[in-house]
Design a protein around this motif. Structure first.
Motif, PDB file in Angstrom:
ATOM      1  N   HIS A   8      35.637  53.871  44.753  1.00  0.00           N
ATOM      2  CA  HIS A   8      34.459  54.427  45.108  1.00  0.00           C
ATOM      3  C   HIS A   8      33.242  53.725  45.041  1.00  0.00           C
ATOM      4  N   ASP A   9      33.469  52.444  44.794  1.00  0.00           N
ATOM      5  CA  ASP A   9      32.436  51.328  44.870  1.00  0.00           C
ATOM      6  C   ASP A   9      32.299  50.935  46.463  1.00  0.00           C
ATOM      7  N   GLN A  31      23.906  57.280  45.002  1.00  0.00           N
ATOM      8  CA  GLN A  31      24.373  57.824  46.354  1.00  0.00           C
ATOM      9  C   GLN A  31      25.874  57.811  46.196  1.00  0.00           C
ATOM     10  N   GLU A  32      26.582  56.651  45.618  1.00  0.00           N
ATOM     11  CA  GLU A  32      27.959  56.808  45.320  1.00  0.00           C
ATOM     12  C   GLU A  32      28.493  57.778  44.718  1.00  0.00           C
ATOM     13  N   LEU A  67      31.487  49.337  35.580  1.00  0.00           N
ATOM     14  CA  LEU A  67      32.789  49.786  35.275  1.00  0.00           C
ATOM     15  C   LEU A  67      32.928  49.834  33.695  1.00  0.00           C
ATOM     16  N   GLU A  68      32.327  49.046  32.960  1.00  0.00           N
ATOM     17  CA  GLU A  68      32.337  49.180  31.397  1.00  0.00           C
ATOM     18  C   GLU A  68      31.862  50.493  31.008  1.00  0.00           C
ATOM     19  N   GLU A  69      30.789  50.961  31.642  1.00  0.00           N
ATOM     20  CA  GLU A  69      30.058  52.149  31.083  1.00  0.00           C
ATOM     21  C   GLU A  69      30.991  53.334  31.599  1.00  0.00           C
ATOM     22  N   VAL A 125      34.632  57.011  54.243  1.00  0.00           N
ATOM     23  CA  VAL A 125      34.185  56.002  55.000  1.00  0.00           C
ATOM     24  C   VAL A 125      34.736  54.644  54.600  1.00  0.00           C
ATOM     25  N   LYS A 126      34.970  54.410  53.675  1.00  0.00           N
ATOM     26  CA  LYS A 126      35.808  53.182  53.117  1.00  0.00           C
ATOM     27  C   LYS A 126      36.957  52.931  53.675  1.00  0.00           C
TER      28      LYS A 126
END
Length: 457
Positions: A253-254, A264-265, A315-317, A34-35
């Motif tokens: 994927h963001d 959902q992502e 992103l950090e996690e 989709v992206k």
């Protein structure tokens, strides 16, 4: 069975507590593709239902609050504790009059909707004397003591109710899925009881064969592991697996570019793994089980990666998770077909519950049948009364018509009730018309007629 998913985010902090969304790609679509196709900037995408009974009210309140610039700015700078403590709710006093007026209207509509639901429920059990105010207490997403205006307390209650309800979403889903599986087994066993011994053996043999066929699939990678993400990187993204980079993978994927991977992502990342186990064309593959498998994968990754439990992965996690041993050397992942979802005792208890429900339904059906028969009897009685009334009415109309035509109706002995003109009973004096030429009685002097042509002095 439709499995509900929570909303993706509309803005960082607001979604942290209410789990709402601006844009969400359906979980059965590969979001990486989709992206690649690109999204129209500012395009509004229909959000999935949260599954909450006040979902529409929740969405409308958020839409209205986002139109206020001051409140929107406070949302962007607030943290989780400020929202949960109710500090953000007090900012409601500073929003524009137009926003408050619209929120008041939304609350009145929601209260009216809840009252209608209560009334409908009470009417179904023929209850009278409904105390709406008392029954509204069971709804914890609004302040029922003030049904006319939307106050900071209403926003605080809405945030806390939505947060709590969505946190219990996975637990409720597990229970519903177990019931689904037990019902499948119950129906299968009930069907076997209707077959003779030979057909029963064939059916059981077919069942075991289908189970074996379903379980014969390629190895499923552990969700969120390096092997699993590299497979998406190579097969879905079309990139070199030797050049796998976690930071690039995260940004790729963001999908909505908000700096987070929402639920959902994450779920979209497991499509390749699920395709190894489930195929909609295969009789032995249950698509309801596939969606449950997807949601369990998402739930597992969130538990491992989402440190602050805000249902969003930063992103950090994400990068911190890629440094763990579990990311490089994960345990094997057990699919649903490898797990015991319920015990025989649980199934027996479930079947007893079903039996009780069937007995209750049977009794209600018998009561309804009796009511139907009684209504039918009353209907037939009314029809008989109606027919009798119509016959009497017809007779009266016929008599009235004969009277109008000059034919007197006959009496009980056949005599006429009305005598013809000119016939009189004995002793009756005939009526004489005024001014006739009949002789006058003796001694009566007739007055001379007055001429109208004479003129008096």
């Amino acid at each position: 069975m439709k499995w509900l998913s929570v909303l993706p985010q509309q803005c960082l902090v607001l979604m942290t507590c209410l789990l709402m969304a601006l844009e969400a790609v359906p979980i059965d679509i590969d979001k990486t593709k989709v992206k690649a196709e690109g999204q129209v900037e500012g395009e509004k995408v229909e959000n999935p239902d949260t599954g909450l009974y006040y979902d529409e009210y929740l969405r409308q309140v958020i839409d209205v609050l986002e139109t206020d610039k001051h409140f929107r700015e406070k949302l962007q700078t607030a943290d989780i504790e400020e929202i949960k403590s109710g500090k953000l709710s007090r900012e409601l006093d500073l929003v524009s009059h137009h926003v408050r007026t619209r929120l008041d209207e939304l609350k009145r509509q929601e209260v009216a909707r809840l009252r209608m639901l209560i009334k409908a429920k009470m009417d179904s059990v023929q209850d009278t004397g409904i105390d709406h105010q008392a029954l509204l207490k069971q709804f914890e997403h609004l302040n029922h003591q003030n049904p006319d205006t939307f106050e900071p307390k209403d926003l605080d209650m809405l945030i806390k109710a939505a947060t709590s309800d969505l946190e219990n979403y996975d637990k409720t889903r597990h229970e519903e899925f177990k019931k689904y599986e037990m019902m499948k087994e119950h129906e299968r066993r009930e069907y076997l009881k209707t077959l003779d011994e030979e057909k029963r053996k064939k059916e059981e043999s077919k069942f075991e064969e289908m189970k074996k066929k379903h379980g014969d699939h390629p190895k499923v990678h552990h969700p969120g592991s390096k092997d699993q993400l590299k497979e998406v990187w190579e097969e879905a993204d079309g990139l070199d697996p030797n050049e796998f980079d976690p930071k690039t993978f995260f940004k790729l994927h963001d999908v909505n570019n908000d700096g987070f991977l929402d639920e959902q992502e994450l779920e979209a990342l497991f499509t390749k793994e699920l395709e190894k186990v489930y195929d909609p064309k295969n009789e032995e593959d249950d698509m309801v089980e596939m969606e449950e498998e997807r949601l369990r994968m998402r739930e597992h990754v969130m538990n491992e990666v989402d440190i602050n439990k805000d249902r969003l992965v930063t992103l950090e996690e994400f990068l911190r998770a890629t440094e763990k041993k579990e990311f490089l050397e994960p345990d094997s992942w057990e699919t649903l077909d490898q797990q015991q979802l319920f015990t025989e005792d649980e199934l027996k208890e479930f079947e007893n519950h079903i039996s009780q429900q069937e007995d209750e339904l049977r009794k209600k059906a018998e009561e309804l049948q009796k009511q139907k028969e009684e209504l039918q009897r009353q209907h037939e009685q009314l029809q008989a009364q109606k027919q009798e009334f119509q016959q009497v009415h017809v007779v009266k109309q016929m008599e009235q018509k004969k009277l109008q035509q000059g034919n007197a109706p006959a009496g009980p002995g056949g005599e006429l009730k009305i005598q013809p003109p000119g016939e009189h009973k004995a002793g009756d004096a005939p009526q004489q018309p005024a001014g006739g030429d009949q002789p006058l009685p003796p001694g009566h002097v007739q007055e001379p007629a007055v001429r109208t042509d004479q003129v008096h002095p």
